[in-house]
Write a protein that holds these residues in place. Structure first.
Motif, PDB file in Angstrom:
ATOM      1  N   VAL A 260       1.105  -1.028   0.004  1.00 25.74           N
ATOM      2  CA  VAL A 260      -0.006   0.095  -0.083  1.00 25.74           C
ATOM      3  C   VAL A 260       0.969   1.340  -0.110  1.00 25.74           C
TER       4      VAL A 260
ATOM      5  N   LYS B   5      -2.680   5.584   4.276  1.00 22.52           N
ATOM      6  CA  LYS B   5      -2.125   4.246   4.123  1.00 22.52           C
ATOM      7  C   LYS B   5      -2.391   3.305   5.113  1.00 22.52           C
TER       8      LYS B   5
ATOM      9  N   THR C 245      -5.914   2.372   5.714  1.00 23.31           N
ATOM     10  CA  THR C 245      -6.443   1.304   4.873  1.00 23.31           C
ATOM     11  C   THR C 245      -5.791  -0.034   5.215  1.00 23.31           C
TER      12      THR C 245
ATOM     13  N   LEU D 117      -2.897   5.034  -3.132  1.00 24.67           N
ATOM     14  CA  LEU D 117      -3.983   5.930  -2.641  1.00 24.67           C
ATOM     15  C   LEU D 117      -3.799   7.105  -2.918  1.00 24.67           C
TER      16      LEU D 117
ATOM     17  N   ASN E 230      -9.301   7.596  -2.064  1.00 30.48           N
ATOM     18  CA  ASN E 230      -9.589   7.646  -0.850  1.00 30.48           C
ATOM     19  C   ASN E 230     -10.261   8.854  -0.181  1.00 30.48           C
TER      20      ASN E 230
ATOM     21  N   ALA F  12     -11.508   4.589   3.587  1.00 29.69           N
ATOM     22  CA  ALA F  12     -10.850   3.605   4.595  1.00 29.69           C
ATOM     23  C   ALA F  12     -11.150   4.030   6.127  1.00 29.69           C
TER      24      ALA F  12
ATOM     25  N   ASN G  72     -14.406   2.432   6.308  1.00 34.62           N
ATOM     26  CA  ASN G  72     -14.489   0.952   5.925  1.00 34.62           C
ATOM     27  C   ASN G  72     -15.651   1.140   4.799  1.00 34.62           C
TER      28      ASN G  72
ATOM     29  N   VAL H 288     -13.704  -1.093   1.208  1.00 36.55           N
ATOM     30  CA  VAL H 288     -12.552  -2.167   1.645  1.00 36.55           C
ATOM     31  C   VAL H 288     -12.720  -3.426   1.489  1.00 36.55           C
TER      32      VAL H 288
END
Length: 550
Positions: free
Chosen positions: A41, A49, A52, A135, A165, A279, A282, A285
């Motif tokens: 990531v 990051k 996530t 991202l 994101n 993220a 959630n 994801v």
């Protein structure tokens, strides 16, 4: 493991239901034939990051509750950010590996530092993965480090899945972001999901492959998995109808523009599948995890420095891409992270160290989940293992069985900041010397020495100044040795050979030092001096290092 690697009479464990009774993060099956997905990531700082990374682990049921780096109330710090400096600053300083199971696959996920000062750690990780999740902050678009990382992935042939994101916050329009990716990176974005609701009003996504509405429901603080509903077009509520119809219209425009996913072009690095997510909440994801299983490449053949190729089913081989100590203050363990390239790893097996040709016993091996480690008996291509107290191993080393193979070294990058370091307490010089040696082996900074400076006053060379803060923090907290820094007026580093090192000794405006791997490094006060020296001494080798952010 491929069936051809099984010993005679061996039985493959296929009882998924029995495996599911064990805690998900600790499941390990002997002769495990489950497919692997190994990815990093990556992003510009603050694109999410670590959040996530933890959200992915949450959706795989590897953890029960997600947290932010700056936990609020009962929320925990992210499992991948374990250093005290990471928790204090809210940034990832060192890469962290997480291994867990998802839908009968084994996931090897590596969270990386985003700050450009720690570029070398990120680039080492990219040498050990098969794909990357990039991202992009919905409000900021493509930032400098994002662009650089895309280019590195392109150079390494690493397919990239892009995640827009923070769609729960105000930001740019989705079509504007697609145009930005294509224009600035020269890669074709092929969205697989499309947001229902503008940035800041995230209702869900349109799944472009089946035209369903995946509607999300918020949970308290985003600490648990967000419930989802999959709805057909006729089932969309009146409250969502207007934003749904806008998403459908934009989806049709994308289809007319041939912005649909093509697996061959994705693996060739010509396109990047795009998803929209939050993220922190959630949202999206679960779709990302499913996408990784479906689209991300499995471990494949890897070429050595001499052109020899190892297939995943060949004899065992692996290479070290990271060395880390200080993960547990109660122990002084030193962990060498190794990516399995081919064959089956079995704890205790004797392998050959490619650099020295000597045998190396793998007595202590662990699988890694952030800073938590668990003994592992077997590992397979794509897996990342930690070899404990493997003091002979350095970043870039190869270990193998069978015919010799050595994989390319991870390059060191051009440092731009230079300081001398000395023990703040001369009575702790033994701890000082041990600490500097350890940080050198980990690649936290480049440590340069000369006969004149000796071990008492080595030169630390860094891509960015935050690396010096990491050195100071770890020297004090791990090695109980305060340090003193003194800035040097050098700005440029070049590589030379032994003959060049001898010829340049004593020359004005430069200093010759040596890295621990034996490489001679020449420091110059500025680019003008370096170029003038090269021009006036054409017989001397002066080679530029790769730029840290390139």
């Amino acid at each position: 493991m491929h069936p051809s690697l099984l010993p005679p009479g061996a039985r493959v464990h296929t009882d998924a239901e029995a495996r599911d009774r064990a805690p998900r993060r600790y499941r390990r099956a002997v002769l495990d034939t489950r497919p692997r997905r190994t990815f990093a990531v990556i992003s510009h700082p603050d694109a999410g990051k670590s959040t996530t990374t933890e959200a992915l682990a949450l959706h795989a049921r590897a953890i029960n509750e997600a947290g932010a780096v700056h936990g609020k109330g009962d929320r925990k710090a992210t499992v991948s950010d374990w250093m005290s400096m990471e928790k204090a600053r809210g940034i990832s300083i060192t890469s962290a590996a997480l291994q867990f199971d998802y839908r009968d696959h084994v996931i090897n996920l590596v969270d990386t530092p985003g700050h450009s000062d720690f570029s070398e750690d990120t680039y080492r990780v990219l040498s050990a993965v098969d794909s990357a999740v990039m991202l992009v902050d919905a409000g900021k678009g493509l930032e400098p480090q994002t662009l650089k990382l895309f280019r590195v992935c392109a150079l390494r042939g690493i397919p990239v899945i892009t995640v827009i994101n923070k769609w729960d916050r105000p930001g740019l329009s989705p079509l504007e972001l697609m145009d930005m990716i294509e224009r600035q990176i020269k890669i074709r974005p092929t969205p697989l999901t499309w947001p229902v609701g503008e940035a800041g009003d995230f209702r869900g996504v349109l799944d472009r492959r089946n035209e369903e509405f995946i509607k999300y429901t918020r949970t308290a603080g985003g600490a648990t998995i967000a419930p989802e509903q999959r709805l057909g077009a006729d089932d969309v509520s009146d409250d969502d109808r207007l934003v749904w119809e806008q998403a459908v219209e934009e989806h049709e425009l994308l289809a007319l523009d041939d912005a649909d996913h093509d697996q061959e072009r994705f693996l060739a690095g010509e396109t990047t599948p795009v998803m929209f997510a939050s993220a922190l909440l959630n949202f999206g994801v679960g779709q990302l995890l499913d996408l990784l299983l479906e689209l991300a490449p499995a471990p494949g053949p890897t070429e050595g420095v001499d052109g020899t190729v190892r297939q995943p089913t060949d004899d065992f081989s692996a290479f070290v891409f990271k060395v880390q100590s200080g993960m547990n203050s109660a122990h002084r363990d030193r962990l060498a992270y190794a990516r399995i390239v081919s064959g089956e790893f079995e704890r205790g097996m004797v392998v050959t160290h490619a650099g020295t040709g000597r045998p190396f016993a793998t007595k202590f091996a662990q699988t890694v989940f952030g800073r938590e480690t668990t003994s592992v008996e077997h590992a397979y291509p794509g897996d990342i293992i930690g070899l404990v107290n493997a003091n002979a191993l350095r970043v870039g080393d190869t270990i193998f069985t069978g015919p010799k193979i050595e994989y390319p070294k991870v390059p060191s990058f051009a440092p731009e900041h230079f300081m001398t370091v000395s023990a703040g307490d001369i009575g702790r010089f033994k701890q000082f010397r041990k600490g500097i040696e350890q940080l050198d082996q980990e690649g936290v900074v480049q440590v340069l020495r000369s006969d004149l400076r000796g071990d008492q006053n080595p030169v630390l060379a860094a891509v960015g100044p935050l690396q010096f803060e990491v050195v100071e923090d770890r020297m004090v907290n791990e090695f109980n040795s305060p340090v003193r820094f003194a800035r040097l007026d050098y700005q440029v580093a070049r590589l030379t050979d032994p003959a060049g090192a001898e010829a340049l000794k004593g020359m004005r405006g430069c200093e010759v030092l040596q890295r621990s791997d034996g490489t001679h490094v020449v420091l110059f006060t500025d680019n003008w001096r370096a170029n003038a020296t090269a021009r006036d001494n054409p017989e001397i080798t002066l080679e530029a290092l790769p730029a840290g952010g390139a």
